[in-house]
Design a protein around this motif. Sequence first.
Motif, PDB file in Angstrom:
ATOM      1  N   VAL A 241       6.846   8.662  -7.160  1.00 36.44           N
ATOM      2  CA  VAL A 241       5.700   7.781  -6.929  1.00 36.44           C
ATOM      3  C   VAL A 241       6.050   6.852  -5.765  1.00 36.44           C
ATOM      4  O   VAL A 241       7.062   6.155  -5.793  1.00 36.44           O
ATOM      5  N   SER A 242       5.205   6.853  -4.752  1.00 36.78           N
ATOM      6  CA  SER A 242       5.489   6.060  -3.557  1.00 36.78           C
ATOM      7  C   SER A 242       4.583   4.839  -3.415  1.00 36.78           C
ATOM      8  O   SER A 242       4.813   3.993  -2.560  1.00 36.78           O
ATOM      9  N   GLY A 243       3.543   4.736  -4.235  1.00 29.39           N
ATOM     10  CA  GLY A 243       2.668   3.575  -4.158  1.00 29.39           C
ATOM     11  C   GLY A 243       1.605   3.598  -5.228  1.00 29.39           C
ATOM     12  O   GLY A 243       1.271   4.667  -5.772  1.00 29.39           O
ATOM     13  N   THR A 244       1.079   2.431  -5.573  1.00 29.64           N
ATOM     14  CA  THR A 244       0.009   2.320  -6.562  1.00 29.64           C
ATOM     15  C   THR A 244      -0.986   1.253  -6.126  1.00 29.64           C
ATOM     16  O   THR A 244      -0.634   0.287  -5.442  1.00 29.64           O
ATOM     17  N   LYS A 245      -2.240   1.436  -6.529  1.00 28.92           N
ATOM     18  CA  LYS A 245      -3.278   0.428  -6.337  1.00 28.92           C
ATOM     19  C   LYS A 245      -4.113   0.338  -7.610  1.00 28.92           C
ATOM     20  O   LYS A 245      -4.505   1.369  -8.165  1.00 28.92           O
ATOM     21  N   LYS A 246      -4.346  -0.872  -8.075  1.00 24.15           N
ATOM     22  CA  LYS A 246      -5.231  -1.051  -9.221  1.00 24.15           C
ATOM     23  C   LYS A 246      -6.652  -1.192  -8.706  1.00 24.15           C
ATOM     24  O   LYS A 246      -6.973  -2.115  -7.953  1.00 24.15           O
ATOM     25  N   ARG A 247      -7.532  -0.268  -9.074  1.00 27.16           N
ATOM     26  CA  ARG A 247      -8.918  -0.288  -8.616  1.00 27.16           C
ATOM     27  C   ARG A 247      -9.796  -1.158  -9.507  1.00 27.16           C
ATOM     28  O   ARG A 247     -10.673  -1.877  -9.018  1.00 27.16           O
ATOM     29  N   SER A 248      -9.590  -1.095 -10.807  1.00 30.25           N
ATOM     30  CA  SER A 248     -10.377  -1.919 -11.730  1.00 30.25           C
ATOM     31  C   SER A 248      -9.686  -1.946 -13.080  1.00 30.25           C
ATOM     32  O   SER A 248      -8.834  -1.099 -13.381  1.00 30.25           O
TER      33      SER A 248
END
Length: 393
Positions: A241-248
């Motif tokens: 895993v190289s990155g994460t974003k919380k969308r909602s």
Amino acid sequence: MAERKFTVIKGGAAAALSNNRRRFHSGFITDTRLMGVVGLYIHWELSNTEFVSDFHQFFYFDAEEYGFETYKSLLGSDTEALTIMEQALIGGLGGSKVNVNEREAVFLVQKYIAMNEALSLPLPEGRNEFSFLLTDPVTLTESENEILIDKLCTPILSEYQLINYFLMRVFGRDFEAAAYLALDDFSLAILPEDEGATLCKNSIEEFFDESGCSYLCESLIEYDGKYKLVVSEIYLEEGKVSGTKKRSAFLVTSAEAAMMLNHPEFITVYEVLTEMDDFLRRFAGLSTNSMQTIHENGRLYLEFNKNNDHVNKKVFRLNEDIHGLYFATDFGQLIIATYSLSEIHEIEKTLSKSEISTCIIPTAKYEFKEPILYEFIQSDFDDFSDFLDFLNS
């Protein structure tokens, strides 16, 4: 190999440990660290001028909340008792057994005892039997630690499995295991809540744009009796895993969560043709790999899958680690339930070839759109068909 002679030792295992020479014979761990729990087994050989005996230790570690949670031991070489003890403690973990050396085994015990002390968690009973493992502190080199973590973690076979395990560990605030699945140049603390949560369900969809592929995840998590739906975007690179974003992220009701977790349940009902005590004695051979719970109107046996392949799916459900449920009522019924048609057929076939085949007869088969067995167990009904008639009335 020459046959060993065994002697009953007065004072039990603690006395045997203090009065005799001890040699590390073998050990194994379960490769289930990414599920958040690990089972450890150590086999010692105890000896003096008069006898040789075996001492077996089992440790159950929870990396999220409870640390060193359970300890069991056996002095001697009763193979049947050893098998029962192993199945009771680690049979439901769904992992493979991987050999460890003495340094690795002792290091793990010391690590989780330190976790208990740091979190003010009580140690399980039996400290006088495992306290000798604290005598000489063990520190692993960087290379030794890498070898051990590879043993503790099952091989990652797909992007789905990688993402599901990663989210499971992150939401549980188990950042040590999450870091094993990730590159080391981004924060792991973007997605989780302030307290540890359980990943109940996760759905993954690939998303393609001009920058490449990412994975949109819809995760149902539970913490402190509340449910939340978290939508995130996961980026992968080089099998990590190289990155994460919380969308909602938003709370959902228990009823909404139940609808999201809904799945079919297949049930076959058998009439027991013998006394229940006699039936349970015969059934004991089939239930050695199951976890048993006692209820007001019977006994429930949960049989877990032999692996954790349910994590390697596009849609992950936590409860899919269960192979089958067996409910033996006090009033002469055996009710088996599964979450798939293939599993119910497999269990029926197993029962038909087992020792209990002569004392049970199938009386009904059902397919329900949602699980119903637990509702029957918690009801006041003795007979499953009467329970269904009540529901349909």
